[in-house]
Design a protein around this motif. Structure first.
Motif, short mmCIF file in Angstrom:
data_model
loop_
_atom_site.label_atom_id
_atom_site.label_comp_id
_atom_site.label_asym_id
_atom_site.label_seq_id
_atom_site.Cartn_x
_atom_site.Cartn_y
_atom_site.Cartn_z
N VAL A 89 0.84 -1.20 0.00
CA VAL A 89 0.00 0.00 0.00
C VAL A 89 0.87 1.25 0.00
CG1 VAL A 89 -1.67 1.33 1.35
CG2 VAL A 89 -1.96 -1.14 1.08
N SER A 90 1.92 1.25 0.81
CA SER A 90 2.83 2.39 0.85
C SER A 90 3.48 2.63 -0.51
CB SER A 90 3.91 2.15 1.91
OG SER A 90 4.83 3.21 1.95
N ALA A 91 3.89 1.55 -1.18
CA ALA A 91 4.51 1.69 -2.51
C ALA A 91 3.51 2.22 -3.53
CB ALA A 91 5.06 0.34 -2.97
N LEU A 92 2.25 1.82 -3.41
CA LEU A 92 1.23 2.28 -4.35
C LEU A 92 0.95 3.77 -4.18
CD1 LEU A 92 -0.94 1.48 -6.51
CD2 LEU A 92 -2.54 1.24 -4.60
N VAL A 93 0.70 4.20 -2.95
CA VAL A 93 0.32 5.60 -2.75
C VAL A 93 1.49 6.55 -2.98
CG1 VAL A 93 -1.54 4.98 -1.17
CG2 VAL A 93 0.72 5.53 -0.24
N SER A 94 2.72 6.04 -2.87
CA SER A 94 3.89 6.89 -3.13
C SER A 94 4.29 6.87 -4.61
CB SER A 94 5.08 6.45 -2.27
OG SER A 94 5.51 5.14 -2.63
N GLY A 95 3.58 6.08 -5.44
CA GLY A 95 3.85 6.06 -6.86
C GLY A 95 4.98 5.16 -7.29
N LYS A 96 5.50 4.33 -6.39
CA LYS A 96 6.61 3.45 -6.74
C LYS A 96 6.13 2.29 -7.63
CE LYS A 96 9.29 4.40 -2.57
NZ LYS A 96 9.84 3.83 -1.30
N VAL A 97 4.87 1.89 -7.48
CA VAL A 97 4.28 0.87 -8.34
C VAL A 97 2.92 1.36 -8.81
CG1 VAL A 97 5.48 -1.06 -7.22
CG2 VAL A 97 3.20 -0.37 -6.40
N ALA A 98 2.41 0.74 -9.88
CA ALA A 98 1.13 1.16 -10.44
C ALA A 98 -0.03 0.33 -9.92
CB ALA A 98 1.18 1.07 -11.97
N ARG A 99 0.26 -0.84 -9.34
CA ARG A 99 -0.83 -1.67 -8.86
C ARG A 99 -0.33 -2.67 -7.83
NH1 ARG A 99 -2.05 -5.89 -13.87
NH2 ARG A 99 0.12 -6.23 -14.45
N ILE A 100 -1.29 -3.23 -7.11
CA ILE A 100 -1.02 -4.28 -6.12
C ILE A 100 -1.76 -5.53 -6.58
CG2 ILE A 100 -1.36 -5.03 -3.75
CD1 ILE A 100 -1.32 -2.08 -2.92
N VAL A 101 -1.09 -6.67 -6.54
CA VAL A 101 -1.72 -7.95 -6.86
C VAL A 101 -1.54 -8.87 -5.65
CG1 VAL A 101 -1.79 -9.94 -8.40
CG2 VAL A 101 -1.24 -7.67 -9.32
N LEU A 102 -2.65 -9.31 -5.07
CA LEU A 102 -2.63 -10.19 -3.92
C LEU A 102 -3.22 -11.53 -4.33
CD1 LEU A 102 -4.13 -7.67 -1.34
CD2 LEU A 102 -1.72 -8.06 -1.82
N THR A 103 -2.54 -12.62 -4.02
CA THR A 103 -3.02 -13.92 -4.47
C THR A 103 -2.69 -15.00 -3.45
OG1 THR A 103 -2.99 -15.49 -6.33
CG2 THR A 103 -0.88 -14.45 -5.75
N ARG A 104 -3.46 -16.07 -3.48
CA ARG A 104 -3.17 -17.23 -2.64
C ARG A 104 -3.82 -18.44 -3.30
NH1 ARG A 104 -6.44 -16.41 2.98
NH2 ARG A 104 -4.75 -17.81 3.62
N PRO A 105 -3.27 -19.64 -3.06
CA PRO A 105 -3.88 -20.84 -3.64
C PRO A 105 -5.16 -21.20 -2.90
CG PRO A 105 -2.02 -21.43 -2.25
CD PRO A 105 -2.04 -19.93 -2.31
N ALA A 106 -6.21 -21.53 -3.64
CA ALA A 106 -7.49 -21.93 -3.04
C ALA A 106 -7.51 -23.45 -2.95
CB ALA A 106 -8.65 -21.40 -3.86
N VAL A 107 -6.69 -23.98 -2.06
CA VAL A 107 -6.52 -25.43 -1.98
C VAL A 107 -7.82 -26.13 -1.64
CG1 VAL A 107 -5.39 -27.28 -0.67
CG2 VAL A 107 -4.09 -25.29 -1.40
N GLU A 108 -8.60 -25.53 -0.71
CA GLU A 108 -9.83 -26.20 -0.28
C GLU A 108 -10.80 -26.39 -1.43
OE1 GLU A 108 -8.48 -23.51 0.90
OE2 GLU A 108 -8.39 -23.50 3.09
N ALA A 109 -10.70 -25.56 -2.46
CA ALA A 109 -11.60 -25.68 -3.63
C ALA A 109 -10.90 -26.36 -4.78
CB ALA A 109 -12.07 -24.29 -4.06
N GLY A 110 -9.75 -26.95 -4.54
CA GLY A 110 -9.03 -27.66 -5.58
C GLY A 110 -8.54 -26.75 -6.69
N GLU A 111 -8.53 -25.42 -6.47
CA GLU A 111 -8.09 -24.42 -7.45
C GLU A 111 -8.97 -24.38 -8.70
OE1 GLU A 111 -6.40 -21.91 -7.64
OE2 GLU A 111 -4.59 -21.97 -6.47
N SER A 112 -10.01 -25.24 -8.78
CA SER A 112 -10.86 -25.19 -9.96
C SER A 112 -11.98 -24.18 -9.75
CB SER A 112 -11.46 -26.57 -10.24
OG SER A 112 -12.32 -26.96 -9.20
#
Length: 334
Positions: free
Chosen positions: A158-181
């Motif tokens: 968030v700090s990098a985004l609001v200071s203009g160091k990056v253009a976006r944030i991507v947050l991800t995690r594997p959905a193992v309980e749903a078999g990723e499908s």
């Protein structure tokens, strides 16, 4: 005052400016400079203190319109947020109040400023973790629940985004309980994946006001998605966080790490004591630890129960599970 103009020749004026110049009106709520559209140019008489940010904002909006995007007032607000442009002051009848903490110039470099709060590390390992994020493009953080692995990474994003160091944030995690499908689950895409991504939303809502967060998500400046949806992408100008990485397979981990593009950071977090994969798959996090530990450009951070910053009972639970193995102690009879 500085005068300049930006051409939008070849772009549908309505797509860029709106039906009644709503785009310029939205910009005018933040800037005091004079802005008007004449022919196929936006003409500006800019105050000296606004010139650089205003010019960059207009260039980005014209570029997005040229790529086929329709510019809305939400688009303008999202770009203003991304460029960390302060809101235009308004008259108040009472004492002035600040919505976000004012940075302390004497604060250490490990203090993280976000729109809603200031985040500070509480342990030595957490300070080392923040330093590693500053120094490396890829950081792997391994430790038990409650040690701040994900929370501190989100704060840095968030700090990098609001200071203009990056253009976006991507947050991800594997959905193992749903078999990723995820296909067999009821509802649309958002309803399917939200239960597995909720911890990431919780962290980021702590740091960004809800309405602003909704705009940034709608504009895809902040993206929260299952790991399976990262395949085939190149993530440039991005701050990317892979959470619960102990539940990735070797193939998934390699896929994620090779998504990194120019001017991007990737943070991988996980707890190797909480692997939910079936016995047929080895943890991609454990394999990455062994395969990548000799690459100097990748930072590895290891946390333990002394870094748990949740209530003391959580640390006690972690110690109990470390001390006893299944089958070593017989439950009392009732």
């Amino acid at each position: 005052m500085t005068k300049f103009s930006i051409s939008f020749a070849g772009i549908d004026p309505v797509a860029l400016l709106g039906t009644a110049d709503e785009t310029l009106e939205a910009i005018g709520k933040t800037f005091r400079s004079q802005i008007a559209a004449r022919g196929d140019r936006i003409r500006v008489t800019a105050r000296d203190d606004e010139y650089a940010k205003l010019r960059e904002l207009l260039i980005r909006l014209v570029s997005r319109a040229k790529d086929g995007a329709r510019i809305t007032t939400d688009t303008v607000r999202a770009e203003i947020d991304r460029l960390a442009i302060p809101a235009r002051p308004v008259a108040r009848t009472g004492p002035a109040r600040s919505a976000a903490p004012v940075p302390n110039e004497d604060a250490g470099s490990d203090v993280i400023h976000t729109p809603r709060l200031v985040v500070r590390p509480k342990t030595r390992h957490q300070r080392d973790y923040i330093a590693a994020i500053d120094e490396h493009d890829v950081v792997v953080a391994i430790g038990p629940a409650g040690t701040g692995k994900t929370y501190l990474a989100v704060a840095k994003a968030v700090s990098a985004l609001v200071s203009g160091k990056v253009a976006r944030i991507v947050l991800t995690r594997p959905a193992v309980e749903a078999g990723e499908s995820l296909g067999f689950l009821p509802g649309g895409f958002r309803e399917k994946v939200d239960p597995y991504l909720r911890p990431l939303y919780d962290a980021i809502y702590d740091m960004i006001p809800v309405e602003r967060m909704k705009r940034l998500v709608d504009e895809q400046v902040i993206e929260v998605a299952p790991l399976a949806y990262m395949r085939g992408r190149t993530l440039s100008d991005s701050f990317v966080i892979l959470d619960e990485a102990q539940n990735t397979t070797s193939t998934q981990m390699k896929m994620f790490l090779t998504r990194l593009g120019w001017n991007s950071k990737a943070i991988v977090t996980g707890d190797v004591t909480q692997i939910d994969l079936d016995h047929r798959h080895a943890s991609g996090l454990i394999e990455a630890q062994h395969r990548l530990r000799h690459i100097p450009a990748i930072g590895f951070c290891f946390m333990d129960k002394t870094d748990v910053v949740r209530p003391p009972i959580v640390a006690e639970i972690i110690r109990a599970y470390e001390r006893e193995r299944p089958g070593e102690e017989t439950p009392p009879s009732v």
